[in-house]
Design a protein around this motif. Sequence first.
Motif, PDB file in Angstrom:
ATOM      1  N   ILE A   3       0.849  -1.192   0.000  1.00 52.93           N
ATOM      2  CA  ILE A   3       0.000   0.000   0.000  1.00 52.93           C
ATOM      3  C   ILE A   3       0.880   1.236   0.000  1.00 52.93           C
ATOM      4  O   ILE A   3       1.835   1.348   0.772  1.00 52.93           O
ATOM      5  N   ARG A   4       0.555   2.160  -0.908  1.00 54.60           N
ATOM      6  CA  ARG A   4       1.229   3.459  -0.973  1.00 54.60           C
ATOM      7  C   ARG A   4       0.208   4.527  -0.626  1.00 54.60           C
ATOM      8  O   ARG A   4      -0.927   4.492  -1.099  1.00 54.60           O
ATOM      9  N   VAL A   5       0.641   5.463   0.188  1.00 61.01           N
ATOM     10  CA  VAL A   5      -0.228   6.584   0.560  1.00 61.01           C
ATOM     11  C   VAL A   5       0.482   7.880   0.216  1.00 61.01           C
ATOM     12  O   VAL A   5       1.706   7.968   0.313  1.00 61.01           O
ATOM     13  N   ILE A   6      -0.298   8.852  -0.229  1.00 62.81           N
ATOM     14  CA  ILE A   6       0.254  10.179  -0.486  1.00 62.81           C
ATOM     15  C   ILE A   6      -0.164  11.094   0.655  1.00 62.81           C
ATOM     16  O   ILE A   6      -1.319  11.084   1.082  1.00 62.81           O
ATOM     17  N   VAL A   7       0.792  11.842   1.138  1.00 61.00           N
ATOM     18  CA  VAL A   7       0.539  12.925   2.082  1.00 61.00           C
ATOM     19  C   VAL A   7       0.929  14.190   1.331  1.00 61.00           C
ATOM     20  O   VAL A   7       2.091  14.354   0.961  1.00 61.00           O
ATOM     21  N   ASP A   8      -0.054  15.046   1.037  1.00 65.90           N
ATOM     22  CA  ASP A   8       0.272  16.265   0.299  1.00 65.90           C
ATOM     23  C   ASP A   8       0.699  17.355   1.265  1.00 65.90           C
ATOM     24  O   ASP A   8       0.107  17.523   2.326  1.00 65.90           O
ATOM     25  N   MET A   9       1.762  18.041   0.889  1.00 65.01           N
ATOM     26  CA  MET A   9       2.347  19.042   1.776  1.00 65.01           C
ATOM     27  C   MET A   9       2.944  20.185   0.968  1.00 65.01           C
ATOM     28  O   MET A   9       3.324  20.005  -0.183  1.00 65.01           O
ATOM     29  N   SER A  10       3.048  21.327   1.636  1.00 62.99           N
ATOM     30  CA  SER A  10       3.797  22.460   1.101  1.00 62.99           C
ATOM     31  C   SER A  10       5.137  22.576   1.811  1.00 62.99           C
ATOM     32  O   SER A  10       6.148  22.906   1.213  1.00 62.99           O
ATOM     33  N   LYS A  27       1.966   4.233   9.265  1.00 61.88           N
ATOM     34  CA  LYS A  27       1.266   3.051   9.782  1.00 61.88           C
ATOM     35  C   LYS A  27       0.312   2.462   8.742  1.00 61.88           C
ATOM     36  O   LYS A  27      -0.131   1.327   8.873  1.00 61.88           O
ATOM     37  N   TYR A  28      -0.008   3.230   7.702  1.00 59.80           N
ATOM     38  CA  TYR A  28      -0.939   2.783   6.664  1.00 59.80           C
ATOM     39  C   TYR A  28      -0.239   2.232   5.428  1.00 59.80           C
ATOM     40  O   TYR A  28      -0.856   1.553   4.620  1.00 59.80           O
ATOM     41  N   GLY A  29       1.035   2.556   5.258  1.00 60.89           N
ATOM     42  CA  GLY A  29       1.761   2.066   4.091  1.00 60.89           C
ATOM     43  C   GLY A  29       2.970   2.915   3.791  1.00 60.89           C
ATOM     44  O   GLY A  29       3.399   3.746   4.599  1.00 60.89           O
ATOM     45  N   GLU A  30       3.523   2.699   2.615  1.00 61.78           N
ATOM     46  CA  GLU A  30       4.687   3.450   2.142  1.00 61.78           C
ATOM     47  C   GLU A  30       4.265   4.898   1.901  1.00 61.78           C
ATOM     48  O   GLU A  30       3.316   5.164   1.167  1.00 61.78           O
TER      49      GLU A  30
END
Length: 160
Positions: A3-10, A27-30
């Motif tokens: 599982i890959r997750v995106i965290v969007d950030m500035s 904890k949810y994935g890469e």
Amino acid sequence: MSIRVIVDMSVTLLHHGHIRLLRKAAKYGEVVVGLSTDEDIEKYKGHTPLLTWEFRKEILESIRYVSEVVETPYIITDAVLDEHSAQFLIHGDDNFNTVSKDRLIIFSRTPAISSSMLVEYNRQYKLIKHPANSDSVAKMHHETQIANNPDSRTAQQTGN
């Protein structure tokens, strides 16, 4: 398939709220950080970042929870998740992205902290001077690159 997750950030100013969000996301994935461009930050947040996209990327890559940093638009869609093979977007509860609800994981924001709050505090108290225009940003960026890269200093001095 992992599982890959995106965290969007500035990440205009890195703070403990960012680290807490990245720790939870891991904890949810890469964790893939979708990093907003300098131009999008100026467009959507109304200020020029103190650090360029490349420097912000370098900082994020040094955080143990982050597997990859990619350039993404300020507004994340399902298409952006698909482009980066991510199953989910992880965001604070101030989410404005247009990702499907079944692909969105929301966490409460860390209380009393945000990059925007820090930037506004700086504007009020003038702790860090923002350049007045994009030419001075470009000049400052060039000078910083030379100062931080011994090879470019040598090349500049020798004319190579």
